[in-house]
Design an enzyme around this catalytic site. Structure first.
Site, PDB file in Angstrom:
ATOM      1  N   LYS A 178      65.101 -82.365 106.181  1.00  0.00           N
ATOM      2  CA  LYS A 178      64.360 -82.131 107.321  1.00  0.00           C
ATOM      3  C   LYS A 178      65.291 -81.846 108.526  1.00  0.00           C
ATOM      4  CE  LYS A 178      60.817 -82.012 107.455  1.00  0.00           C
ATOM      5  NZ  LYS A 178      59.445 -81.473 107.206  1.00  0.00           N
TER       6      LYS A 178
HETATM    7  N1  PMP Z   1      60.941 -86.228 101.118  1.00  0.00           N
HETATM    8  C1  PMP Z   1      61.033 -86.862 102.327  1.00  0.00           C
HETATM    9  C2  PMP Z   1      61.694 -88.296 102.149  1.00  0.00           C
HETATM   10  C3  PMP Z   1      60.363 -86.433 103.485  1.00  0.00           C
HETATM   11  O1  PMP Z   1      60.780 -87.148 104.664  1.00  0.00           O
HETATM   12  C4  PMP Z   1      59.886 -85.081 103.418  1.00  0.00           C
HETATM   13  C5  PMP Z   1      59.245 -84.404 104.839  1.00  0.00           C
HETATM   14  N2  PMP Z   1      58.285 -85.260 105.465  1.00  0.00           N
HETATM   15  C6  PMP Z   1      59.645 -84.406 102.319  1.00  0.00           C
HETATM   16  C7  PMP Z   1      60.352 -84.933 101.199  1.00  0.00           C
HETATM   17  C8  PMP Z   1      58.797 -83.174 102.321  1.00  0.00           C
HETATM   18  O2  PMP Z   1      59.411 -81.949 102.986  1.00  0.00           O
HETATM   19  P1  PMP Z   1      58.473 -80.933 103.508  1.00  0.00           P
HETATM   20  O3  PMP Z   1      57.965 -81.362 104.889  1.00  0.00           O
HETATM   21  O4  PMP Z   1      59.415 -79.536 103.752  1.00  0.00           O
HETATM   22  O5  PMP Z   1      57.439 -80.805 102.793  1.00  0.00           O
END
Ligand code: PMP
Length: 325
Positions: free
Chosen positions: A44
């Site tokens: 992120k």
């Molecule tokens: N894994 C974790 C631990 C996350 O915090 C997030 C984002 N909330 C994601 C995966 C997924 O990423 P995205 O928001 O780009 O879909």
């Protein structure tokens, strides 16, 4: 000299790690993008930087400004680091079901943290709506709006996608990723399909999320009992995810994700969070489906250190009907 410029200059350009045991087991190249090595500790950081830079470029955020966000943790951690580096105030609204480690680190880093009861998105007191209202009521503030602000997906189109293409010399058969906001999957999918439309994009969905059923049957419907994974799973198509080319969807069980997390620790030497376990479980499942000789890339989203009191506590796992393997 070979230097990077401050925190912000250190976001991205993460290694792509070949997982030797899983590659040998499947006959495929199983590769994990080491997003846990970003300076704020997760995938992120890229979205947080993309959102802040887009707001600055649009003249919406400037000296003395405040960034407000509703976040399960990792986006907030990225945002508060960048706010510190840029001189902004950072206000975080977080569902109180999220891990204590993430709330603690947000406070230590300097964010103003507002834990709120977990409510569904349709409820006006869902954490994302609370964050929007707080930003509207504050002078000189922006709402980062990671779910529907496509500066999130653009950051992955500009950075994660090209890095993967370069690191694999363009040899990618499939990209596998779970979604929270959808920014990672949507940005990387667009970039890879632009380079080679044959690259297969595989959505990984945790139990309790609605996208698996949506992909296979065209209707958003939560399947399964919910998941211990954090930061992923959704009940809606966000603006970031909208229009993304997806070729297949897989829903590993939580036990499969936990098994992979412990395998990654014991056999591959990698200490990772639950969404990485789910991603790797799906990458291995997909490798078995398409057979040996393919290159499959996934995301290692964040470190296990964020989940020591949950995923890495056998008693906590047992309370959820899961076992440490
Ligand atoms: N894994 C974790 C631990 C996350 O915090 C997030 C984002 N909330 C994601 C995966 C997924 O990423 P995205 O928001 O780009 O879909």
């Amino acid at each position: 000299m070979d230097l990077t410029e401050g925190f912000v200059g250190t976001v991205g350009r993460t290694p792509l790690i070949r997982l030797p045991r899983l590659s040998a087991e499947t006959g495929c190249e199983i590769l994990g993008k080491a997003e846990f090595l970003n300076p704020g500790g997760s995938v992120k950081d890229r979205a947080a930087l993309g959102i802040i830079e887009a707001a600055e470029a649009a003249g919406e955020l400037g000296a003395g400004g405040t960034v407000v966000e509703g976040t399960a943790g990792n986006t907030g951690i990225g945002l508060v680091h960048i706010c510190n580096a840029r001189g902004y105030r950072c206000v975080i609204v977080i569902p109180e079901t999220q891990s204590q480690e993430k709330m603690d680190v947000l406070r230590i880093l300097g964010a103003e943290v507002h834990p709120v009861p977990a409510k569904p998105y349709r409820d006006p007191d869902n954490y994302q709506h609370i964050a929007r209202r707080m930003a509207e009521e504050m002078p000189n503030a922006i709402w980062a709006n990671q779910f529907d602000n496509t500066a999130n997906r653009d950051a992955h189109y500009r950075t994660t996608g090209p890095e993967l293409w370069e690191q694999t010399a363009g040899r990618i058969d499939a990209f596998v990723a779970a979604t929270g906001t959808g920014g990672t999957l949507a940005g990387v999918s667009r970039y890879l399909k632009d380079r080679d439309e044959r690259v297969q994009i595989v959505l990984t969905d945790p139990p309790g999320s609605a996208l698996y059923h949506w992909f296979h049957h065209g209707e958003l419907k939560a399947i399964g009992d919910g998941s211990i994974t954090e930061g992923i799973g959704t009940s809606r198509i966000t603006s970031n995810l909208e229009g993304t080319a997806i070729d297949d969807a897989i829903m590993p069980s939580d036990q499969q994700a936990v098994d992979r997390v412990y395998h990654l620790l014991r056999d591959e030497g990698l200490f990772l969070g639950g969404s990485s376990g789910l991603n790797v479980a799906a990458a291995v499942d997909y490798a078995h489906r398409i057979g040996p000789g393919h290159t499959i890339v996934t995301i290692l989203c964040d470190s296990g250190a964020r989940y020591q009191s949950r995923l890495y506590d056998p008693e906590w796992l047992a309370s959820k009907g899961l076992r440490a393997s």
